[in-house]
Design a protein around this motif. Sequence first.
Motif, short mmCIF file in Angstrom:
data_model
loop_
_atom_site.label_atom_id
_atom_site.label_comp_id
_atom_site.label_asym_id
_atom_site.label_seq_id
_atom_site.Cartn_x
_atom_site.Cartn_y
_atom_site.Cartn_z
N ALA A 111 0.81 -1.21 0.00
CA ALA A 111 0.00 0.00 0.00
C ALA A 111 0.85 1.26 0.00
CB ALA A 111 -0.93 -0.01 1.20
N TYR A 112 2.06 1.18 0.46
CA TYR A 112 2.90 2.37 0.49
C TYR A 112 3.80 2.47 -0.74
CZ TYR A 112 1.53 2.38 5.38
OH TYR A 112 0.82 2.37 6.54
N GLY A 113 3.75 1.47 -1.58
CA GLY A 113 4.73 1.40 -2.65
C GLY A 113 4.34 2.06 -3.95
N PHE A 114 3.12 1.88 -4.39
CA PHE A 114 2.74 2.39 -5.70
C PHE A 114 2.73 3.91 -5.78
CE2 PHE A 114 0.41 -1.69 -6.22
CZ PHE A 114 1.04 -2.10 -7.38
N LEU A 115 3.15 4.39 -6.90
CA LEU A 115 3.03 5.82 -7.17
C LEU A 115 2.16 6.02 -8.39
CD1 LEU A 115 6.50 7.55 -6.93
CD2 LEU A 115 4.63 7.50 -5.30
N MET A 116 1.26 6.97 -8.33
CA MET A 116 0.52 7.34 -9.51
C MET A 116 1.08 8.69 -9.97
SD MET A 116 -3.55 7.66 -10.11
CE MET A 116 -4.05 6.07 -9.56
N ARG A 117 1.42 8.73 -11.23
CA ARG A 117 2.10 9.92 -11.75
C ARG A 117 1.23 10.55 -12.83
NH1 ARG A 117 6.05 10.80 -15.59
NH2 ARG A 117 5.94 8.67 -16.36
N LEU A 118 1.14 11.85 -12.79
CA LEU A 118 0.39 12.56 -13.83
C LEU A 118 1.40 13.15 -14.79
CD1 LEU A 118 -2.55 13.47 -14.57
CD2 LEU A 118 -1.95 15.65 -13.50
N GLU A 119 1.26 12.79 -16.05
CA GLU A 119 2.26 13.17 -17.05
C GLU A 119 1.61 14.09 -18.09
OE1 GLU A 119 5.01 9.95 -18.57
OE2 GLU A 119 3.84 10.39 -20.36
N ALA A 120 2.35 15.10 -18.50
CA ALA A 120 1.82 16.05 -19.49
C ALA A 120 1.76 15.41 -20.88
CB ALA A 120 2.71 17.29 -19.54
N ILE A 121 0.65 15.63 -21.56
CA ILE A 121 0.55 15.25 -22.98
C ILE A 121 0.67 16.57 -23.73
CG2 ILE A 121 -0.95 14.34 -24.79
CD1 ILE A 121 -2.33 12.62 -22.71
N GLY A 122 1.76 16.75 -24.42
CA GLY A 122 1.99 18.04 -25.08
C GLY A 122 2.45 19.08 -24.06
N ARG A 123 2.64 20.29 -24.56
CA ARG A 123 3.12 21.36 -23.67
C ARG A 123 1.95 21.98 -22.91
NH1 ARG A 123 6.79 26.13 -26.03
NH2 ARG A 123 8.34 24.52 -25.78
N ILE A 124 2.13 22.20 -21.59
CA ILE A 124 1.08 22.85 -20.80
C ILE A 124 1.67 24.15 -20.24
CG2 ILE A 124 -0.53 22.63 -18.85
CD1 ILE A 124 -0.33 19.63 -19.07
N ARG A 125 0.95 25.23 -20.43
CA ARG A 125 1.48 26.52 -19.98
C ARG A 125 1.09 26.79 -18.53
NH1 ARG A 125 -0.95 27.75 -24.55
NH2 ARG A 125 -2.55 28.90 -23.41
N SER A 126 1.89 27.62 -17.89
CA SER A 126 1.57 28.03 -16.52
C SER A 126 0.19 28.70 -16.50
CB SER A 126 2.66 29.01 -16.06
OG SER A 126 2.31 29.55 -14.83
N GLY A 127 -0.64 28.34 -15.54
CA GLY A 127 -1.97 28.94 -15.43
C GLY A 127 -3.05 28.15 -16.15
#
Length: 406
Positions: free
Chosen positions: A354-370
Amino acid sequence: MEENDDPKETFIEAPRRAHLYLAPSSHGDGWGVFSLKHISKGDIVELAPLLLRFPEENSEVLKATILNNYHYEYWAWNGVSSECQFALSFGYMLYFNHSAQPNIKYQQFGKEPDVDNPSRAVGLGYYALCDISPHVELLCDYGGPEWFQDRGMTLVGEQANLQSCGGTSASWDQAAILKRNSSDVILSSKLCSGHNDNTISKLVESHVDGGFEIPPYNLESLRSRLFSSETQPSSLGFGSVICTENTEEGETLEAVPILVLLKSAVKGSLLETITVEWKDLDFTKDLCPNDIVRVVLSEEVDEDRSTARVRSVTKDVDIHETVLLALAGNLSLLRRSLVGYNSRLVVEHDKYNAYGFLMRLEAIGRIRSGEQVVVKLPEMSSSSIDRVVEELALTGQLVIADLISN
Ligand SMILES: C[S@@+](CC[C@H](N)C(=O)[O-])C[C@H]1O[C@@H](n2cnc3c(N)ncnc32)[C@H](O)[C@@H]1O
């Protein structure tokens, strides 16, 4: 402290706006929450909405899962008497560990819903009880050692040389700092869930004025929140997850530990709106040989309800029987869409506990600040959510609500 002992040197480059990060705790064998920056007494260190009002049968469901170690309990008036209800929080507050000498405490914003005011919603804000140095673990009081006794758990860390408000000597949690290195520190690097200083001061003002009422999500607003392709974020509140700096294709926006639940446990409950199934995810490695994964569950160890204890047990189950829940950070608050998305969820790690898995959110294409961050979600997940929100609309149940209406 010797110069080369400087704990900051062992950390990844400080992230831009997020001050909190997760790293292995000195309290138990899981994660804990730490701050990159100095926190002054009275500062709000974390603020997030609560997912409230699990129907009774869902409360039982919650208790039978690993979430038994993560929920909050509160008392609500049902028109006849007060009853104990369960709530789940978002943000990093899910990962605060316990100490009898806490350095943070929570404050509730908003009033709880009741039969006369079903549209109220509540958030929690944790504030510092004293000045806290960078890289010191943020610890709250779960309500005494009984919390651990009830779950058959061993409480650790009470004798550790920690900085806490009631504590004595050291200003650094040296043991924990030395244990860590950059590879096992998780930073909430590039997202913020739409709350800013202005939101916080409004919340504090409202609280001082005796609370406020917030429109609940209804069927329409929840559906549009989760599935709309609209890219304009709402200006205030927790509804929108915003990217805080320019991000390139493939870069990580946020990574958080995830909890693994049995699908049968969440089916038809509010949890279904904030969980993701294995089949919805991309995997960076071949994680599950034989499709078996280790899940932490709870079980009652005493028949007598007045003294019932619930303890954690592990069980090997087929991954197709499981769903994943990512509550920490901003992942459960992301708008999900079949179109117009700019990110995807990836599961990464080679451990199954339960402490091991990481879920990662990855950008598809370029994302600008804001820019608002919207996550790709396959079609099948929306049908189950539709069912849940329809049920909620019928019963008047609250789901995650904005703390401030626009
Ligand atoms: C709300 S979670 C806190 C986050 C948790 N450490 C994690 O990695 O998910 C509560 C769990 O943390 C652990 N925990 C928190 N404080 C502890 C303490 N003082 N001693 C031992 N375990 C603790 C227990 O396993 C408990 O069930």
